[in-house]
Design a protein around this motif. Structure first.
Motif, PDB file in Angstrom:
ATOM      1  N   ASP A 101       0.902  -1.261  -0.348  1.00 32.80           N
ATOM      2  CA  ASP A 101       0.044  -0.289  -0.156  1.00 32.80           C
ATOM      3  C   ASP A 101       0.763   1.403   0.036  1.00 32.80           C
ATOM      4  N   GLY A 102       2.075   0.995   0.475  1.00 36.92           N
ATOM      5  CA  GLY A 102       2.936   2.029   0.325  1.00 36.92           C
ATOM      6  C   GLY A 102       4.017   1.970   0.751  1.00 36.92           C
ATOM      7  N   VAL A 103       4.389   2.803   1.201  1.00 37.95           N
ATOM      8  CA  VAL A 103       6.878   3.032   1.922  1.00 37.95           C
ATOM      9  C   VAL A 103       6.640   3.942   2.596  1.00 37.95           C
ATOM     10  N   HIS A 104       7.615   3.890   3.397  1.00 39.29           N
ATOM     11  CA  HIS A 104       8.095   4.833   4.746  1.00 39.29           C
ATOM     12  C   HIS A 104       9.112   5.413   4.186  1.00 39.29           C
ATOM     13  N   LEU A 105       9.861   6.160   4.199  1.00 45.41           N
ATOM     14  CA  LEU A 105      11.373   7.093   3.742  1.00 45.41           C
ATOM     15  C   LEU A 105      11.768   7.284   4.791  1.00 45.41           C
ATOM     16  N   GLY A 106      12.998   7.116   4.712  1.00 41.73           N
ATOM     17  CA  GLY A 106      13.879   8.122   5.588  1.00 41.73           C
ATOM     18  C   GLY A 106      14.793   9.249   4.620  1.00 41.73           C
ATOM     19  N   ARG A 107      15.606  10.063   5.503  1.00 37.50           N
ATOM     20  CA  ARG A 107      16.097  10.693   5.133  1.00 37.50           C
ATOM     21  C   ARG A 107      17.731  10.523   3.989  1.00 37.50           C
ATOM     22  N   ASP A 108      17.697   9.701   3.812  1.00 38.48           N
ATOM     23  CA  ASP A 108      18.840   8.300   2.987  1.00 38.48           C
ATOM     24  C   ASP A 108      17.955   7.932   1.757  1.00 38.48           C
ATOM     25  N   ASP A 109      16.673   7.741   1.797  1.00 34.87           N
ATOM     26  CA  ASP A 109      16.321   6.948   0.614  1.00 34.87           C
ATOM     27  C   ASP A 109      15.680   7.993  -0.144  1.00 34.87           C
ATOM     28  N   LEU A 110      14.523   7.561  -0.979  1.00 33.50           N
ATOM     29  CA  LEU A 110      14.316   8.181  -2.385  1.00 33.50           C
ATOM     30  C   LEU A 110      13.503   9.526  -1.865  1.00 33.50           C
ATOM     31  N   GLU A 111      13.751  10.128  -2.820  1.00 33.81           N
ATOM     32  CA  GLU A 111      13.042  11.672  -2.508  1.00 33.81           C
ATOM     33  C   GLU A 111      11.366  10.900  -3.396  1.00 33.81           C
ATOM     34  N   PRO A 112      10.571  12.090  -2.097  1.00 34.70           N
ATOM     35  CA  PRO A 112       9.621  11.448  -1.670  1.00 34.70           C
ATOM     36  C   PRO A 112       8.278  11.532  -2.856  1.00 34.70           C
ATOM     37  N   GLY A 113       8.845  12.933  -3.589  1.00 39.45           N
ATOM     38  CA  GLY A 113       8.095  13.515  -4.988  1.00 39.45           C
ATOM     39  C   GLY A 113       8.192  12.394  -6.204  1.00 39.45           C
ATOM     40  N   GLU A 114       9.669  11.832  -5.627  1.00 44.05           N
ATOM     41  CA  GLU A 114      10.231  10.518  -7.222  1.00 44.05           C
ATOM     42  C   GLU A 114       9.341   9.417  -6.281  1.00 44.05           C
ATOM     43  N   ALA A 115       9.125   8.965  -5.053  1.00 45.68           N
ATOM     44  CA  ALA A 115       8.739   7.440  -4.602  1.00 45.68           C
ATOM     45  C   ALA A 115       6.698   8.133  -5.084  1.00 45.68           C
ATOM     46  N   ARG A 116       6.559   9.726  -5.422  1.00 43.19           N
ATOM     47  CA  ARG A 116       4.220   9.618  -5.307  1.00 43.19           C
ATOM     48  C   ARG A 116       4.634   9.181  -7.183  1.00 43.19           C
ATOM     49  N   ARG A 117       5.872   9.506  -7.825  1.00 42.14           N
ATOM     50  CA  ARG A 117       5.809   9.604  -9.162  1.00 42.14           C
ATOM     51  C   ARG A 117       5.767   7.920  -8.859  1.00 42.14           C
ATOM     52  N   ILE A 118       6.402   7.038  -8.651  1.00 46.23           N
ATOM     53  CA  ILE A 118       6.919   5.667  -9.146  1.00 46.23           C
ATOM     54  C   ILE A 118       4.883   4.974  -8.834  1.00 46.23           C
ATOM     55  N   LEU A 119       4.915   5.478  -7.737  1.00 48.20           N
ATOM     56  CA  LEU A 119       4.115   4.826  -6.749  1.00 48.20           C
ATOM     57  C   LEU A 119       3.120   4.958  -7.028  1.00 48.20           C
ATOM     58  N   GLY A 120       2.183   6.426  -8.032  1.00 49.46           N
ATOM     59  CA  GLY A 120       1.060   7.271  -7.772  1.00 49.46           C
ATOM     60  C   GLY A 120       0.450   7.701  -6.282  1.00 49.46           C
ATOM     61  N   PRO A 121      -0.965   7.780  -7.143  1.00 50.97           N
ATOM     62  CA  PRO A 121      -1.773   8.955  -6.166  1.00 50.97           C
ATOM     63  C   PRO A 121      -2.139   8.870  -4.995  1.00 50.97           C
ATOM     64  N   GLY A 122      -2.517   6.742  -5.436  1.00 51.71           N
ATOM     65  CA  GLY A 122      -3.524   6.547  -4.037  1.00 51.71           C
ATOM     66  C   GLY A 122      -2.265   6.034  -3.343  1.00 51.71           C
ATOM     67  N   ALA A 123      -0.773   5.646  -3.179  1.00 47.81           N
ATOM     68  CA  ALA A 123      -0.026   5.248  -2.320  1.00 47.81           C
ATOM     69  C   ALA A 123       0.151   5.349  -1.488  1.00 47.81           C
ATOM     70  N   ILE A 124       0.379   4.948  -0.228  1.00 45.69           N
ATOM     71  CA  ILE A 124       0.545   6.034   1.323  1.00 45.69           C
ATOM     72  C   ILE A 124       2.139   5.602   1.367  1.00 45.69           C
ATOM     73  N   ILE A 125       2.530   7.262   1.479  1.00 47.10           N
ATOM     74  CA  ILE A 125       3.427   7.676   1.953  1.00 47.10           C
ATOM     75  C   ILE A 125       3.887   8.571   2.992  1.00 47.10           C
ATOM     76  N   GLY A 126       4.898   7.773   3.831  1.00 46.78           N
ATOM     77  CA  GLY A 126       5.426   8.309   5.138  1.00 46.78           C
ATOM     78  C   GLY A 126       7.411   8.460   5.429  1.00 46.78           C
ATOM     79  N   LEU A 127       7.555   9.476   5.986  1.00 48.58           N
ATOM     80  CA  LEU A 127       8.257   9.915   6.106  1.00 48.58           C
ATOM     81  C   LEU A 127       8.963  10.207   7.755  1.00 48.58           C
ATOM     82  N   THR A 128      10.526   9.940   7.467  1.00 44.85           N
ATOM     83  CA  THR A 128      10.598  10.113   8.992  1.00 44.85           C
ATOM     84  C   THR A 128      11.455  11.382   9.399  1.00 44.85           C
TER      85      THR A 128
END
Length: 218
Positions: free
Chosen positions: A80-107
């Motif tokens: 359903d989505g991904v949780h990202l840390g400071r050294d992971d993929l940039e959230p905007g790029e993750a959103r582009r790949i996973l789509g608007p319906g994905a849940i994206i969290g950030l530390t």
């Protein structure tokens, strides 16, 4: 926005990869509102297989599954989505790949991270570590309840509707203070999965979070 009231982390190194589906089902059935699969040593193939096994175990329970760090694994396993840390993929790029319906969290560990979260296309943030924890090596000192409150206020000012969780060293006794400091939920590993009765521990944590949030609202 996702419900992050009780965020259960399924850490392969702590729990054992073969037990993840069982633990995921147990947590989802007893009050966890969101799950995260974290695996620092598995190969990509192993991680996809494990994520798929967790998804199968919780099928029909309406509890989202996120993958820690790895956007590719989340995509391949249809998580359903991904949780990202400071050294992971940039959230905007993750959103582009996973789509608007994905849940994206950030530390969020500091004010700079809070500023990034406020401007990023994310669905929640998780502040921590709040307290010391043995489940993960953390070079950053704990922020404590005062730091949690400060970072939460910064995020609230920028994005009032963004759910914010708290992580690290949180047990049942600490839930009221963490929620009072501004968290919308708690992320835990040991408080559930190292308990003598994980099902009861999950129910107790969820009840404590709900009660604390109810008290805060009055």
């Amino acid at each position: 926005m996702p419900d992050i009231s009780l965020y259960a982390l399924l850490d392969a190194g702590t729990l054992g990869a073969d037990r993840l589906p069982t633990f995921a089902r147990l947590a989802a059935e007893n009050g966890a509102t969101i799950l995260q699969y974290r695996d620092k040593t598995g190969t990509t193939r192993q991680m996809v297989e494990r994520a798929l096994a967790i998804r199968e175990a919780i099928a029909g329970l309406q509890v989202p599954l996120l993958v820690n760090d790895r956007v590719d694994v989340a995509l391949a396993s249809n998580a359903d989505g991904v949780h990202l840390g400071r050294d992971d993929l940039e959230p905007g790029e993750a959103r582009r790949i996973l789509g608007p319906g994905a849940i994206i969290g950030l530390t969020v560990k500091n004010e700079a991270d809070a500023e990034v979260s406020a401007a990023a296309p994310v669905d929640y943030a998780c502040i921590g570590g709040v307290f010391e924890t043995l489940s993960k090596k953390n070079p950053d000192p704990p922020v404590g309840l005062e730091g949690l409150g400060t970072l939460r206020a910064k995020l609230r000012d920028a994005r009032p509707d963004l759910p914010v969780g708290a992580i690290a060293g949180i047990d049942l006794a600490r839930v009221p203070g963490v929620i009072a400091a501004g968290a919308d939920g708690v992320a835990v590993i040991s408080a559930i999965f190292k308990a003598s009765d994980p099902a009861q521990a999950t129910r107790a944590l969820r009840a404590a979070v709900d009660a604390a949030k109810g008290s805060r609202a009055r």
